[in-house]
Design a protein around this motif. Structure first.
Motif, PDB file in Angstrom:
ATOM      1  N   ARG A 239     -17.031   3.378  15.481  1.00 24.15           N
ATOM      2  CA  ARG A 239     -16.783   2.696  14.208  1.00 24.15           C
ATOM      3  C   ARG A 239     -16.245   3.710  13.202  1.00 24.15           C
ATOM      4  O   ARG A 239     -16.942   4.662  12.820  1.00 24.15           O
ATOM      5  CB  ARG A 239     -18.092   2.091  13.717  1.00 24.15           C
ATOM      6  N   TYR A 240     -14.998   3.526  12.790  1.00 20.21           N
ATOM      7  CA  TYR A 240     -14.350   4.409  11.827  1.00 20.21           C
ATOM      8  C   TYR A 240     -14.346   3.747  10.444  1.00 20.21           C
ATOM      9  O   TYR A 240     -13.947   2.598  10.308  1.00 20.21           O
ATOM     10  CB  TYR A 240     -12.903   4.711  12.230  1.00 20.21           C
ATOM     11  N   ARG A 241     -14.797   4.466   9.446  1.00 26.07           N
ATOM     12  CA  ARG A 241     -14.699   4.012   8.057  1.00 26.07           C
ATOM     13  C   ARG A 241     -13.881   5.057   7.314  1.00 26.07           C
ATOM     14  O   ARG A 241     -14.125   6.249   7.432  1.00 26.07           O
ATOM     15  CB  ARG A 241     -16.052   3.861   7.393  1.00 26.07           C
ATOM     16  N   VAL A 242     -12.909   4.561   6.557  1.00 26.79           N
ATOM     17  CA  VAL A 242     -12.083   5.437   5.726  1.00 26.79           C
ATOM     18  C   VAL A 242     -12.318   5.024   4.280  1.00 26.79           C
ATOM     19  O   VAL A 242     -12.114   3.874   3.908  1.00 26.79           O
ATOM     20  CB  VAL A 242     -10.583   5.325   6.081  1.00 26.79           C
ATOM     21  N   MET A 243     -12.797   5.973   3.483  1.00 25.87           N
ATOM     22  CA  MET A 243     -13.032   5.731   2.068  1.00 25.87           C
ATOM     23  C   MET A 243     -12.008   6.543   1.279  1.00 25.87           C
ATOM     24  O   MET A 243     -11.802   7.719   1.553  1.00 25.87           O
ATOM     25  CB  MET A 243     -14.461   6.109   1.684  1.00 25.87           C
ATOM     26  N   TYR A 244     -11.366   5.885   0.338  1.00 25.89           N
ATOM     27  CA  TYR A 244     -10.301   6.511  -0.446  1.00 25.89           C
ATOM     28  C   TYR A 244     -10.780   6.715  -1.884  1.00 25.89           C
ATOM     29  O   TYR A 244     -11.239   5.770  -2.527  1.00 25.89           O
ATOM     30  CB  TYR A 244      -9.062   5.610  -0.478  1.00 25.89           C
ATOM     31  N   TYR A 245     -10.645   7.951  -2.377  1.00 25.27           N
ATOM     32  CA  TYR A 245     -11.006   8.277  -3.751  1.00 25.27           C
ATOM     33  C   TYR A 245      -9.790   8.822  -4.477  1.00 25.27           C
ATOM     34  O   TYR A 245      -9.072   9.681  -3.945  1.00 25.27           O
ATOM     35  CB  TYR A 245     -12.139   9.308  -3.794  1.00 25.27           C
ATOM     36  N   ARG A 246      -9.604   8.366  -5.701  1.00 21.56           N
ATOM     37  CA  ARG A 246      -8.449   8.783  -6.507  1.00 21.56           C
ATOM     38  C   ARG A 246      -8.525  10.283  -6.808  1.00 21.56           C
ATOM     39  O   ARG A 246      -9.530  10.778  -7.305  1.00 21.56           O
ATOM     40  CB  ARG A 246      -8.426   8.004  -7.817  1.00 21.56           C
ATOM     41  N   THR A 247      -7.436  10.999  -6.488  1.00 24.32           N
ATOM     42  CA  THR A 247      -7.395  12.446  -6.708  1.00 24.32           C
ATOM     43  C   THR A 247      -6.117  12.921  -7.396  1.00 24.32           C
ATOM     44  O   THR A 247      -6.063  14.063  -7.842  1.00 24.32           O
ATOM     45  CB  THR A 247      -7.540  13.212  -5.376  1.00 24.32           C
ATOM     46  N   ASN A 248      -5.087  12.091  -7.454  1.00 28.96           N
ATOM     47  CA  ASN A 248      -3.845  12.517  -8.118  1.00 28.96           C
ATOM     48  C   ASN A 248      -3.037  11.300  -8.559  1.00 28.96           C
ATOM     49  O   ASN A 248      -2.692  10.449  -7.751  1.00 28.96           O
ATOM     50  CB  ASN A 248      -2.993  13.399  -7.212  1.00 28.96           C
ATOM     51  N   ARG A 249      -2.751  11.244  -9.844  1.00 31.54           N
ATOM     52  CA  ARG A 249      -1.982  10.121 -10.379  1.00 31.54           C
ATOM     53  C   ARG A 249      -0.517  10.274  -9.999  1.00 31.54           C
ATOM     54  O   ARG A 249       0.070  11.339 -10.143  1.00 31.54           O
ATOM     55  CB  ARG A 249      -2.119  10.058 -11.893  1.00 31.54           C
ATOM     56  N   VAL A 250       0.053   9.194  -9.497  1.00 31.09           N
ATOM     57  CA  VAL A 250       1.472   9.165  -9.159  1.00 31.09           C
ATOM     58  C   VAL A 250       2.219   8.315 -10.182  1.00 31.09           C
ATOM     59  O   VAL A 250       3.283   8.691 -10.655  1.00 31.09           O
ATOM     60  CB  VAL A 250       1.695   8.609  -7.731  1.00 31.09           C
ATOM     61  N   HIS A 251       1.634   7.158 -10.509  1.00 30.50           N
ATOM     62  CA  HIS A 251       2.256   6.215 -11.440  1.00 30.50           C
ATOM     63  C   HIS A 251       1.345   6.059 -12.658  1.00 30.50           C
ATOM     64  O   HIS A 251       0.167   5.773 -12.506  1.00 30.50           O
ATOM     65  CB  HIS A 251       2.459   4.849 -10.786  1.00 30.50           C
ATOM     66  N   ALA A 252       1.871   6.208 -13.839  1.00 33.22           N
ATOM     67  CA  ALA A 252       1.085   6.068 -15.062  1.00 33.22           C
ATOM     68  C   ALA A 252       1.050   4.600 -15.490  1.00 33.22           C
ATOM     69  O   ALA A 252       1.420   4.254 -16.601  1.00 33.22           O
ATOM     70  CB  ALA A 252       1.659   6.942 -16.167  1.00 33.22           C
ATOM     71  N   ASP A 253       0.606   3.725 -14.571  1.00 33.77           N
ATOM     72  CA  ASP A 253       0.595   2.300 -14.868  1.00 33.77           C
ATOM     73  C   ASP A 253      -0.815   1.726 -15.024  1.00 33.77           C
ATOM     74  O   ASP A 253      -0.989   0.534 -15.201  1.00 33.77           O
ATOM     75  CB  ASP A 253       1.343   1.531 -13.784  1.00 33.77           C
ATOM     76  N   GLY A 254      -1.836   2.573 -14.931  1.00 31.79           N
ATOM     77  CA  GLY A 254      -3.207   2.103 -15.082  1.00 31.79           C
ATOM     78  C   GLY A 254      -3.807   1.548 -13.804  1.00 31.79           C
ATOM     79  O   GLY A 254      -4.975   1.202 -13.778  1.00 31.79           O
ATOM     80  N   ASN A 255      -3.015   1.445 -12.743  1.00 31.32           N
ATOM     81  CA  ASN A 255      -3.503   0.947 -11.458  1.00 31.32           C
ATOM     82  C   ASN A 255      -3.664   2.106 -10.485  1.00 31.32           C
ATOM     83  O   ASN A 255      -2.872   3.036 -10.495  1.00 31.32           O
ATOM     84  CB  ASN A 255      -2.523  -0.072 -10.856  1.00 31.32           C
ATOM     85  N   THR A 256      -4.672   2.019  -9.629  1.00 31.19           N
ATOM     86  CA  THR A 256      -4.866   3.030  -8.592  1.00 31.19           C
ATOM     87  C   THR A 256      -4.349   2.477  -7.275  1.00 31.19           C
ATOM     88  O   THR A 256      -4.677   1.356  -6.897  1.00 31.19           O
ATOM     89  CB  THR A 256      -6.358   3.390  -8.458  1.00 31.19           C
ATOM     90  N   THR A 257      -3.521   3.262  -6.594  1.00 32.80           N
ATOM     91  CA  THR A 257      -2.996   2.883  -5.288  1.00 32.80           C
ATOM     92  C   THR A 257      -3.437   3.919  -4.257  1.00 32.80           C
ATOM     93  O   THR A 257      -3.845   5.026  -4.607  1.00 32.80           O
ATOM     94  CB  THR A 257      -1.454   2.803  -5.330  1.00 32.80           C
ATOM     95  N   LYS A 258      -3.347   3.567  -2.974  1.00 27.69           N
ATOM     96  CA  LYS A 258      -3.814   4.476  -1.925  1.00 27.69           C
ATOM     97  C   LYS A 258      -3.068   5.804  -1.926  1.00 27.69           C
ATOM     98  O   LYS A 258      -3.641   6.830  -1.560  1.00 27.69           O
ATOM     99  CB  LYS A 258      -3.721   3.815  -0.547  1.00 27.69           C
ATOM    100  N   ASP A 259      -1.791   5.790  -2.333  1.00 28.52           N
ATOM    101  CA  ASP A 259      -1.047   7.058  -2.353  1.00 28.52           C
ATOM    102  C   ASP A 259      -1.525   7.989  -3.461  1.00 28.52           C
ATOM    103  O   ASP A 259      -1.120   9.145  -3.520  1.00 28.52           O
ATOM    104  CB  ASP A 259       0.457   6.816  -2.439  1.00 28.52           C
ATOM    105  N   GLU A 260      -2.424   7.518  -4.318  1.00 30.68           N
ATOM    106  CA  GLU A 260      -3.015   8.353  -5.358  1.00 30.68           C
ATOM    107  C   GLU A 260      -4.428   8.802  -4.978  1.00 30.68           C
ATOM    108  O   GLU A 260      -5.131   9.393  -5.786  1.00 30.68           O
ATOM    109  CB  GLU A 260      -3.068   7.573  -6.679  1.00 30.68           C
ATOM    110  N   CYS A 261      -4.810   8.502  -3.746  1.00 32.56           N
ATOM    111  CA  CYS A 261      -6.173   8.776  -3.282  1.00 32.56           C
ATOM    112  C   CYS A 261      -6.178   9.718  -2.080  1.00 32.56           C
ATOM    113  O   CYS A 261      -5.189   9.825  -1.361  1.00 32.56           O
ATOM    114  CB  CYS A 261      -6.855   7.473  -2.862  1.00 32.56           C
ATOM    115  N   THR A 262      -7.322  10.361  -1.873  1.00 34.96           N
ATOM    116  CA  THR A 262      -7.552  11.173  -0.674  1.00 34.96           C
ATOM    117  C   THR A 262      -8.488  10.391   0.242  1.00 34.96           C
ATOM    118  O   THR A 262      -9.548   9.939  -0.196  1.00 34.96           O
ATOM    119  CB  THR A 262      -8.187  12.520  -1.045  1.00 34.96           C
ATOM    120  N   PRO A 263      -8.105  10.220   1.513  1.00 35.88           N
ATOM    121  CA  PRO A 263      -8.980   9.512   2.445  1.00 35.88           C
ATOM    122  C   PRO A 263     -10.064  10.427   3.002  1.00 35.88           C
ATOM    123  O   PRO A 263      -9.819  11.600   3.290  1.00 35.88           O
ATOM    124  CB  PRO A 263      -8.022   9.066   3.552  1.00 35.88           C
TER     125      PRO A 263
END
Length: 128
Positions: A81-105
């Motif tokens: 069973r694999y679980r991947v948790m993503y936490y925000r570590t670097n802002r890419v877009h200054a739009d107020g939304n968090t996306t996976k490309d702004e997170c570290t898995p």
């Protein structure tokens, strides 16, 4: 009349200067203001915490340190069973939304941390 218009304009200008560097997000519950420094501090805190984890840390230990992830994926492959948790570590877009490309898995196999980042994601076997 001109004096009151000038005073109103001055008040609007003064208030708008106080909003510089802030992100204002309107949602169904109202308006929330987020200072740019808050995001940067959170991202820095997340990067430091992630860097401090060793392989073998438990899912509970990481959740206790990091809190709720921004995203979480779960898959079972060959009985693991694999679980991947993503936490925000670097802002890419200054739009107020968090996306996976702004997170570290953070990748866990049967509740145990096996690694972080894209290299750890690549360790999850894929079935075609």
């Amino acid at each position: 009349m001109k004096g009151s218009q000038l005073a109103a304009l001055g008040l609007v200008a003064a208030l708008s200067f106080g909003l510089q560097g802030c992100i204002v997000v309107a949602d169904g519950d109202g308006i929330h203001s987020y200072d740019k420094a808050d995001y940067e501090e959170r991202e820095e805190r997340n990067r430091k915490a992630i860097a401090s984890f060793n392989e073998g840390a438990t899912l509970k230990q990481v959740e206790n340190e990091m809190g709720t992830p921004n995203f979480s994926d779960l898959v079972t492959v060959d009985g693991v069973r694999y679980r991947v948790m993503y936490y925000r570590t670097n802002r890419v877009h200054a739009d107020g939304n968090t996306t996976k490309d702004e997170c570290t898995p953070l990748v866990f196999a049967d509740g145990v941390l096996i690694g972080t980042g894209d290299l750890a994601l690549a360790r999850i076997p894929h079935h075609d």
